[in-house]
Structure formats: structure tokens, C-alpha cells
Motif scaffolding. Sequence first.
Motif, PDB file in Angstrom:
ATOM      1  N   ALA A 281      -6.235  -6.852  14.058  1.00  0.00           N
ATOM      2  CA  ALA A 281      -5.078  -7.032  14.556  1.00  0.00           C
ATOM      3  C   ALA A 281      -4.340  -8.327  13.781  1.00  0.00           C
ATOM      4  O   ALA A 281      -3.991  -9.619  14.235  1.00  0.00           O
ATOM      5  N   SER A 282      -4.379  -8.084  12.455  1.00  0.00           N
ATOM      6  CA  SER A 282      -3.787  -9.340  11.760  1.00  0.00           C
ATOM      7  C   SER A 282      -2.513  -9.543  11.782  1.00  0.00           C
ATOM      8  O   SER A 282      -1.874  -8.543  12.165  1.00  0.00           O
ATOM      9  N   THR A 283      -2.049 -10.645  11.614  1.00  0.00           N
ATOM     10  CA  THR A 283      -0.553 -10.837  11.421  1.00  0.00           C
ATOM     11  C   THR A 283       0.027 -10.270  10.295  1.00  0.00           C
ATOM     12  O   THR A 283       1.238  -9.696  10.834  1.00  0.00           O
ATOM     13  N   ASN A 284      -0.291 -10.410   9.130  1.00  0.00           N
ATOM     14  CA  ASN A 284       0.490  -9.981   8.045  1.00  0.00           C
ATOM     15  C   ASN A 284      -0.107  -8.449   7.313  1.00  0.00           C
ATOM     16  O   ASN A 284       0.429  -8.036   6.393  1.00  0.00           O
ATOM     17  N   GLY A 285      -0.901  -8.119   8.327  1.00  0.00           N
ATOM     18  CA  GLY A 285      -1.434  -6.378   7.801  1.00  0.00           C
ATOM     19  C   GLY A 285      -2.557  -6.147   6.893  1.00  0.00           C
ATOM     20  O   GLY A 285      -2.583  -7.307   6.010  1.00  0.00           O
ATOM     21  N   SER A 286      -3.142  -4.988   6.839  1.00  0.00           N
ATOM     22  CA  SER A 286      -3.716  -4.553   5.721  1.00  0.00           C
ATOM     23  C   SER A 286      -3.002  -3.304   5.183  1.00  0.00           C
ATOM     24  O   SER A 286      -2.433  -2.641   6.099  1.00  0.00           O
ATOM     25  N   TYR A 287      -3.507  -2.993   3.984  1.00  0.00           N
ATOM     26  CA  TYR A 287      -2.527  -1.989   3.207  1.00  0.00           C
ATOM     27  C   TYR A 287      -3.575  -1.167   2.614  1.00  0.00           C
ATOM     28  O   TYR A 287      -4.690  -1.680   1.991  1.00  0.00           O
ATOM     29  N   HIS A 288      -3.268   0.115   2.445  1.00  0.00           N
ATOM     30  CA  HIS A 288      -4.073   1.193   1.734  1.00  0.00           C
ATOM     31  C   HIS A 288      -3.100   1.876   0.910  1.00  0.00           C
ATOM     32  O   HIS A 288      -2.091   2.513   1.449  1.00  0.00           O
ATOM     33  N   ASN A 289      -3.115   1.823  -0.392  1.00  0.00           N
ATOM     34  CA  ASN A 289      -2.340   2.324  -1.300  1.00  0.00           C
ATOM     35  C   ASN A 289      -0.794   2.103  -1.062  1.00  0.00           C
ATOM     36  O   ASN A 289       0.122   2.934  -1.138  1.00  0.00           O
ATOM     37  N   GLY A 290      -0.740   0.856  -0.706  1.00  0.00           N
ATOM     38  CA  GLY A 290       0.778   0.345  -0.465  1.00  0.00           C
ATOM     39  C   GLY A 290       1.494   0.400   0.826  1.00  0.00           C
ATOM     40  O   GLY A 290       2.492   0.053   1.390  1.00  0.00           O
ATOM     41  N   GLN A 291       0.645   1.299   1.846  1.00  0.00           N
ATOM     42  CA  GLN A 291       0.981   1.584   3.030  1.00  0.00           C
ATOM     43  C   GLN A 291       0.353   0.758   4.174  1.00  0.00           C
ATOM     44  O   GLN A 291      -0.878   0.700   4.095  1.00  0.00           O
ATOM     45  N   ARG A 292       1.115  -0.032   5.087  1.00  0.00           N
ATOM     46  CA  ARG A 292       0.307  -0.779   6.116  1.00  0.00           C
ATOM     47  C   ARG A 292      -0.451   0.325   7.092  1.00  0.00           C
ATOM     48  O   ARG A 292       0.236   1.295   7.448  1.00  0.00           O
ATOM     49  N   VAL A 293      -1.567  -0.144   7.248  1.00  0.00           N
ATOM     50  CA  VAL A 293      -2.592   0.777   8.100  1.00  0.00           C
ATOM     51  C   VAL A 293      -3.201  -0.154   9.320  1.00  0.00           C
ATOM     52  O   VAL A 293      -3.596  -1.190   8.943  1.00  0.00           O
ATOM     53  N   GLN A 294      -3.757   0.525  10.344  1.00  0.00           N
ATOM     54  CA  GLN A 294      -4.686   0.139  11.275  1.00  0.00           C
ATOM     55  C   GLN A 294      -5.959   0.560  10.852  1.00  0.00           C
ATOM     56  O   GLN A 294      -7.153  -0.196  10.999  1.00  0.00           O
ATOM     57  N   HIS A 295      -6.088   1.847  10.050  1.00  0.00           N
ATOM     58  CA  HIS A 295      -7.633   2.419   9.949  1.00  0.00           C
ATOM     59  C   HIS A 295      -7.129   3.429   8.829  1.00  0.00           C
ATOM     60  O   HIS A 295      -6.171   4.025   8.832  1.00  0.00           O
ATOM     61  N   ALA A 296      -7.932   3.404   7.877  1.00  0.00           N
ATOM     62  CA  ALA A 296      -7.958   4.458   6.609  1.00  0.00           C
ATOM     63  C   ALA A 296      -9.092   4.169   5.884  1.00  0.00           C
ATOM     64  O   ALA A 296     -10.093   3.558   6.089  1.00  0.00           O
ATOM     65  N   VAL A 297      -9.554   5.391   5.289  1.00  0.00           N
ATOM     66  CA  VAL A 297     -10.656   5.498   4.382  1.00  0.00           C
ATOM     67  C   VAL A 297     -10.139   5.321   2.883  1.00  0.00           C
ATOM     68  O   VAL A 297      -9.561   6.409   2.387  1.00  0.00           O
ATOM     69  N   ALA A 298     -10.777   4.560   2.326  1.00  0.00           N
ATOM     70  CA  ALA A 298     -10.308   4.409   0.870  1.00  0.00           C
ATOM     71  C   ALA A 298     -11.329   4.987  -0.182  1.00  0.00           C
ATOM     72  O   ALA A 298     -12.741   4.731   0.164  1.00  0.00           O
ATOM     73  N   LYS A 299     -11.000   5.592  -1.213  1.00  0.00           N
ATOM     74  CA  LYS A 299     -11.652   6.026  -2.189  1.00  0.00           C
ATOM     75  C   LYS A 299     -11.779   5.496  -3.454  1.00  0.00           C
ATOM     76  O   LYS A 299     -11.007   4.486  -3.773  1.00  0.00           O
ATOM     77  N   ALA A 300     -12.748   5.620  -4.515  1.00  0.00           N
ATOM     78  CA  ALA A 300     -12.772   5.057  -5.572  1.00  0.00           C
ATOM     79  C   ALA A 300     -11.568   5.060  -6.331  1.00  0.00           C
ATOM     80  O   ALA A 300     -10.909   6.148  -6.467  1.00  0.00           O
ATOM     81  N   GLY A 301     -10.837   3.802  -6.819  1.00  0.00           N
ATOM     82  CA  GLY A 301      -9.584   4.026  -7.330  1.00  0.00           C
ATOM     83  C   GLY A 301      -8.171   3.613  -6.506  1.00  0.00           C
ATOM     84  O   GLY A 301      -7.112   3.345  -7.039  1.00  0.00           O
ATOM     85  N   ASP A 302      -8.604   3.669  -5.110  1.00  0.00           N
ATOM     86  CA  ASP A 302      -7.739   3.160  -4.321  1.00  0.00           C
ATOM     87  C   ASP A 302      -7.243   1.840  -4.393  1.00  0.00           C
ATOM     88  O   ASP A 302      -8.185   1.054  -4.816  1.00  0.00           O
ATOM     89  N   GLU A 303      -6.078   1.360  -3.784  1.00  0.00           N
ATOM     90  CA  GLU A 303      -5.673  -0.007  -3.636  1.00  0.00           C
ATOM     91  C   GLU A 303      -5.939  -0.308  -2.077  1.00  0.00           C
ATOM     92  O   GLU A 303      -5.358   0.410  -1.258  1.00  0.00           O
ATOM     93  N   ILE A 304      -6.474  -1.480  -2.053  1.00  0.00           N
ATOM     94  CA  ILE A 304      -6.743  -2.281  -0.645  1.00  0.00           C
ATOM     95  C   ILE A 304      -6.070  -3.217  -0.657  1.00  0.00           C
ATOM     96  O   ILE A 304      -6.218  -4.384  -1.603  1.00  0.00           O
ATOM     97  N   GLY A 305      -5.263  -3.811   0.388  1.00  0.00           N
ATOM     98  CA  GLY A 305      -4.537  -4.792   0.610  1.00  0.00           C
ATOM     99  C   GLY A 305      -4.722  -5.905   1.720  1.00  0.00           C
ATOM    100  O   GLY A 305      -4.900  -5.111   2.638  1.00  0.00           O
ATOM    101  N   PHE A 306      -4.460  -7.210   1.599  1.00  0.00           N
ATOM    102  CA  PHE A 306      -4.407  -7.968   2.801  1.00  0.00           C
ATOM    103  C   PHE A 306      -3.370  -8.829   2.583  1.00  0.00           C
ATOM    104  O   PHE A 306      -3.542  -9.606   1.695  1.00  0.00           O
TER     105      PHE A 306
END
Length: 250
Positions: free
Chosen positions: A179-204
Amino acid sequence: MKLVFAADDTTQSLPPQGVRRIGSAPDADIVLQAPGLLPRHCELQLGPQGVMLRVANGAEVRVNQRAVEGLIALRDGDRISFGGVEATLIAGEPAPVRERAALAPANDDIGATMVRAALPKFALRAQNGRMLGKHFALPGTTFVGRATECQLRIDEAGLSRKHAKLIPTNDGVVLEDLASTNGSYHNGQRVQHAVAKAGDEIGFDTLRFTLFEVGQDIPQARGESGAGIPRWVWVVAAMVVATAVVFALR
């Protein structure tokens, strides 16, 4: 998994996955009362990769008679002392006390039961910001944010105190936004839940990281332009461009 306490042979069942906080605080998952026990003395992190023990700063914890600190891996049969409260980690149903004593190996000395260091499978590499190029191992469940209790503490104004949670598995890393204010991201998409693989981008917020598998070549993250390209490729490309310019000027 179970913790079997030596004082009265009682057992505390442990879930296959999750975190169990141990300490003297009334809201701890496993409440222990003994001199020197901190409110948040330590925690057990359980997941597909096994059981990890994270010891709080200043807490007295021993595994197989050796003082430990930080984050370590545990295995079946390890003897743990929480500031004087003794327990044994047991996989499955615990055997009776006498039977466990009979099954104990005769050469079970300190050298034969050395504390094992955690061997993380995944890590993050910072793509931008003040931490550009730095690596951060993910040995177990990792909280990300500005709070001092976060395992990956990032002092950036755009991050929430507890911004997100990362849970390593055998196949990747589960990303959960808290429930962050500015969001978490998986490969450029804002997500609440995701499964990242090697090579993926994770953002905060605006910070970006590449997820990679420890011991393997760090892949280029999706959308990470130019990263991971060998230096010689850039040199050859520059020479080709320079040659073309020279011929064009003739």
C-alpha cells in the motif's frame, strides 16, 4: 517444521511459509520470557528454500552452542538458544526426548555442526539513483522502504516506510506492494502483486533494479537500454561511425 522447547518438551508448530517473530513482546508470534530477551529478539523466515533465522541487533542467540548474528540458514536438528531459552528445530513429528537423545550422533561436536551462511539465489542490481550499480542479495523475505527495520533500507523521500516485500522462491521473486504511496513496478507496470524472473525489472517509485540469479551473468533488464552491452561493441561502433564521417567529408 516445529520448535521443541527443552524446558518442558512443548512444541510450537511453524507454517510452511511466512515469518514468525520471537521475543518478549505480547504481540510476538512466539512469546518467550527470560532475562535478556528483547521484545523483537529474532524471527524465523520460512519458505521454499528452507528456514532462515534473522537475529536483531544486540540479541543473544546461539545455534549449536555458537553465538550468531544477522541472517543465517537453519536445518533439521539445529539447537537454538534464545537468550537462555533452549529449543530444537525439528522437521515433521518430533521424536520422544529419550529417542532423540539416542539418535544423536556420537561425534556431534561443535566443529561438526558449524553454522551455515545463507546462500541467496537472487539479487538486485540498481539501475539508477545514488545506488547505481550496487548489488543487494535476497537471502529471504526482504522488506523494502525507509524504515530502519527494513532489510533493504533505502532513504529516498519517494519511498514509503514499508514500501514493498520481496519473497524469493525457487522460480523467481514474489513482489508485493505494501500500500505504498508511489507504487511498486514490474517491467514498467505498476502492480500490487507480481512474480519476477531473472532479467526482469523491479521498481519502487522512480528507483529501478534488475533482478538476477547469483552466480549467473547479469542479464539486461527489459527497457534497460545499453546496459550489459560489452565495451568492445561500443568501441567498434564508434570506429565505424568515425570512418563513415571521414568518407562523407572527402
